[in-house]
Scaffold this motif. Sequence first.
Motif, mmCIF file in Angstrom:
data_model
loop_
_atom_site.group_PDB
_atom_site.id
_atom_site.type_symbol
_atom_site.label_atom_id
_atom_site.label_comp_id
_atom_site.label_asym_id
_atom_site.label_seq_id
_atom_site.Cartn_x
_atom_site.Cartn_y
_atom_site.Cartn_z
ATOM 1 N N VAL A 50 21.203 -34.622 -5.810
ATOM 2 C CA VAL A 50 22.442 -33.647 -5.501
ATOM 3 C C VAL A 50 22.539 -33.391 -4.559
ATOM 4 O O VAL A 50 23.820 -32.855 -4.014
ATOM 5 C CB VAL A 50 20.837 -32.503 -5.958
ATOM 6 C CG1 VAL A 50 21.660 -30.621 -5.881
ATOM 7 C CG2 VAL A 50 20.796 -32.038 -8.168
ATOM 8 N N PHE A 51 21.913 -34.063 -3.401
ATOM 9 C CA PHE A 51 22.502 -33.240 -1.893
ATOM 10 C C PHE A 51 23.177 -34.740 -1.394
ATOM 11 O O PHE A 51 23.162 -34.596 -0.341
ATOM 12 C CB PHE A 51 20.967 -32.848 -1.330
ATOM 13 C CG PHE A 51 20.646 -31.223 -1.287
ATOM 14 C CD1 PHE A 51 21.316 -30.179 -1.037
ATOM 15 C CD2 PHE A 51 20.011 -31.067 -2.490
ATOM 16 C CE1 PHE A 51 21.353 -28.868 -1.274
ATOM 17 C CE2 PHE A 51 19.329 -29.125 -2.857
ATOM 18 C CZ PHE A 51 20.216 -28.739 -2.146
ATOM 19 N N GLY A 52 22.494 -35.592 -1.828
ATOM 20 C CA GLY A 52 22.938 -36.711 -1.422
ATOM 21 C C GLY A 52 22.310 -37.402 0.051
ATOM 22 O O GLY A 52 21.409 -37.639 1.024
ATOM 23 N N PHE B 173 25.723 -26.248 -0.130
ATOM 24 C CA PHE B 173 24.328 -26.438 -0.025
ATOM 25 C C PHE B 173 24.053 -25.439 -1.626
ATOM 26 O O PHE B 173 23.101 -25.396 -2.126
ATOM 27 C CB PHE B 173 24.217 -25.163 1.211
ATOM 28 C CG PHE B 173 22.513 -25.100 0.999
ATOM 29 C CD1 PHE B 173 21.369 -26.110 0.958
ATOM 30 C CD2 PHE B 173 21.583 -24.144 0.808
ATOM 31 C CE1 PHE B 173 20.236 -25.772 0.523
ATOM 32 C CE2 PHE B 173 20.745 -24.031 0.735
ATOM 33 C CZ PHE B 173 19.712 -24.577 1.110
ATOM 34 N N ARG B 174 24.656 -24.103 -1.447
ATOM 35 C CA ARG B 174 24.960 -23.379 -2.759
ATOM 36 C C ARG B 174 24.810 -23.608 -4.618
ATOM 37 O O ARG B 174 23.990 -23.304 -4.755
ATOM 38 C CB ARG B 174 25.532 -22.101 -2.005
ATOM 39 C CG ARG B 174 25.343 -20.914 -1.042
ATOM 40 C CD ARG B 174 26.509 -20.086 -0.654
ATOM 41 N NE ARG B 174 25.946 -18.851 -0.182
ATOM 42 C CZ ARG B 174 26.737 -18.434 0.624
ATOM 43 N NH1 ARG B 174 28.044 -18.837 1.446
ATOM 44 N NH2 ARG B 174 26.978 -17.479 1.761
ATOM 45 N N HIS C 259 20.973 -26.473 -9.383
ATOM 46 C CA HIS C 259 20.750 -27.306 -9.886
ATOM 47 C C HIS C 259 18.854 -26.914 -10.367
ATOM 48 O O HIS C 259 18.757 -28.437 -11.118
ATOM 49 C CB HIS C 259 20.741 -29.144 -9.257
ATOM 50 C CG HIS C 259 22.658 -29.004 -9.425
ATOM 51 N ND1 HIS C 259 22.855 -30.478 -10.539
ATOM 52 C CD2 HIS C 259 23.237 -29.227 -8.874
ATOM 53 C CE1 HIS C 259 24.495 -29.735 -10.378
ATOM 54 N NE2 HIS C 259 25.020 -29.406 -8.935
ATOM 55 N N PHE C 260 18.636 -26.359 -10.484
ATOM 56 C CA PHE C 260 17.424 -26.153 -9.733
ATOM 57 C C PHE C 260 16.653 -25.189 -9.785
ATOM 58 O O PHE C 260 17.116 -23.670 -10.150
ATOM 59 C CB PHE C 260 17.099 -26.570 -8.313
ATOM 60 C CG PHE C 260 17.124 -27.525 -8.157
ATOM 61 C CD1 PHE C 260 15.890 -28.803 -7.571
ATOM 62 C CD2 PHE C 260 18.331 -27.841 -7.222
ATOM 63 C CE1 PHE C 260 16.423 -29.796 -7.022
ATOM 64 C CE2 PHE C 260 18.653 -29.456 -6.484
ATOM 65 C CZ PHE C 260 17.717 -30.094 -6.425
ATOM 66 N N HIS D 90 22.121 -18.933 -3.610
ATOM 67 C CA HIS D 90 23.937 -19.465 -4.669
ATOM 68 C C HIS D 90 23.798 -18.093 -5.358
ATOM 69 O O HIS D 90 25.000 -18.112 -5.656
ATOM 70 C CB HIS D 90 23.015 -20.147 -5.746
ATOM 71 C CG HIS D 90 22.089 -19.354 -7.117
ATOM 72 N ND1 HIS D 90 20.502 -19.690 -6.238
ATOM 73 C CD2 HIS D 90 22.176 -19.778 -7.968
ATOM 74 C CE1 HIS D 90 19.786 -19.339 -7.455
ATOM 75 N NE2 HIS D 90 20.576 -19.262 -8.363
ATOM 76 N N ILE D 91 23.023 -16.891 -5.234
ATOM 77 C CA ILE D 91 24.012 -16.054 -5.601
ATOM 78 C C ILE D 91 24.250 -14.684 -4.755
ATOM 79 O O ILE D 91 23.653 -14.800 -3.796
ATOM 80 C CB ILE D 91 22.618 -14.948 -6.460
ATOM 81 C CG1 ILE D 91 21.485 -16.164 -7.861
ATOM 82 C CG2 ILE D 91 23.651 -13.685 -7.197
ATOM 83 C CD1 ILE D 91 22.392 -15.900 -9.124
ATOM 84 N N THR D 92 25.503 -14.618 -4.433
ATOM 85 C CA THR D 92 26.413 -14.401 -3.853
ATOM 86 C C THR D 92 26.644 -12.745 -4.031
ATOM 87 O O THR D 92 27.606 -12.015 -3.296
ATOM 88 C CB THR D 92 27.441 -14.757 -3.251
ATOM 89 O OG1 THR D 92 28.633 -15.140 -3.979
ATOM 90 C CG2 THR D 92 26.863 -15.965 -2.277
ATOM 91 N N LYS D 93 26.683 -12.635 -5.668
ATOM 92 C CA LYS D 93 27.306 -11.219 -6.285
ATOM 93 C C LYS D 93 26.449 -10.182 -6.622
ATOM 94 O O LYS D 93 25.584 -11.421 -7.757
ATOM 95 C CB LYS D 93 28.528 -12.201 -7.168
ATOM 96 C CG LYS D 93 29.832 -12.090 -6.291
ATOM 97 C CD LYS D 93 31.139 -12.179 -7.330
ATOM 98 C CE LYS D 93 30.915 -13.722 -8.232
ATOM 99 N NZ LYS D 93 31.765 -13.302 -8.964
#
Length: 477
Positions: free
Chosen positions: A11-13, A169-170, A175-176, A426-429
């Motif tokens: 996921v993060f390479g 990043f978000r 994915h988790f 990842h939650i911004t709303k």
Amino acid sequence: MSEIGQKIKTVFGQAAVYKNPNNNEVFIGRNLPSFVKDYLLATHIDLDGSLRREALVEFLDKHIPVNHNAIRARLMQGEVLTLLTRFEVSTNLAGNKTQFQIPEMGIKNNDTLIPQHIVDEYSNDLIDGEKWGIIKLVYIPPMDNSRGYVEMAKFKPFRPLEKLDLDSFREGRKHFSVDEWIDVLLSAMEYTPEAFANKTQKLEFLARLLPFIEPRLNFIELAPKGTGKSYVFGNLSKFVWLIGGGKVSRAKLFYDKSRKTPGIMLHHDLVALDEIQSISFTDNMEMRSILKNYLEYGKTNVDNYEFMSECGLILLGNIPLSEDGFPLSDKYLDELPEAFKESALIDRFQGFIEGWLLPRVTTDMALRDWTLNVEFFSEVLHQLRTAPEYSNIVNQLVSVPNGSDMRHVKAVRRTATAYLKLLFPHITKKEDLDIDEFYTYCLKPAIHRRDIIRQQCANIDRESSFAKPMPAFTLRY
């Protein structure tokens, strides 16, 4: 490689790095924080996780020598040295110049100079305080009546991540699952998730990251020896300053009146006072007054100078435990220095970490797997501090009854915001948030951590409002 390690790598390479405790042997004799080690490992590790050891050793010998005592002699002999090192910048107003020092190498302020053209080029980086960077040093011999000095001929900030894509990043966080992400965060702190007995231990350990990610979040952690307090706060981020015991002055933390320069809390995200039992202040009453103003408002006055910062403060100390692993007394703060034994000061701390719930660190806990690069991870924590979306969500969701104690309300909301940033970046709303998860992982622990502070204040000042229970926080669905 574990399943979660493989997922992190996928996921993060390039933001992932393979941690192998055996690789640390190459750094023996060099006291380097994790964010520097990870940069060096990432640039010397192949895709399969194998280390190009000889190349790394060659780099270390050239740019991070073990024998610090020989540096001054090598410079005087005419050798030009390029070092990756920590150094401290200071502005000499009387001399109209900028100087630096490298205490570990015996290079002092009075023996150095940073040329004005370098100061001008890197004006945002070469402000007073501790820095990490690649610097070229050359010795300028004495001429006529002038003294010899060490000149910083070149400078490059230690900034492996020129730009961080926070949205990427978000997106990676999506994915988790929550449980997987908890393990990702533990591994980013360089610990094996499987070494923790249960989720309670994991979440208590992760609470140490809350002041990293939320501005001016002030915490207290008391724990038995050997639970990794000093390591977490001294190695994971260049934005955190750890003070390990001894005398602490107003000049060092806030403002030096004689030099007319601000202290370390201006230039950092967090200051950790470790071994708090052994720390003493040069003036208890002055420090108590300054701390009360600063912890409340983010600013304080020293003479005619108004010090302002968003730096948080965490107190780290040991606590005696009974045979069953719990504190001997419900008065947790008895071991604190006299300056902190005042409810009005302790009330300005937002939360408490119950370090006795944590396992003692053993060699089995050292990570051997793929995880997030510490430099990348610390930069994420740093940038999330100023992301406004999360506090907006908390303010929309959390409701309190009229007449609630304002410090309790602010503390719970800010700690819940820090949890939201840490566990659900990842939650911004508000519409995208699982309300039950928010209550379980953000609001409920925020209330609990603040309630411990309330109880400890009540122990100090029994005839007060601290005896009242916490406000009844509710959620707006």
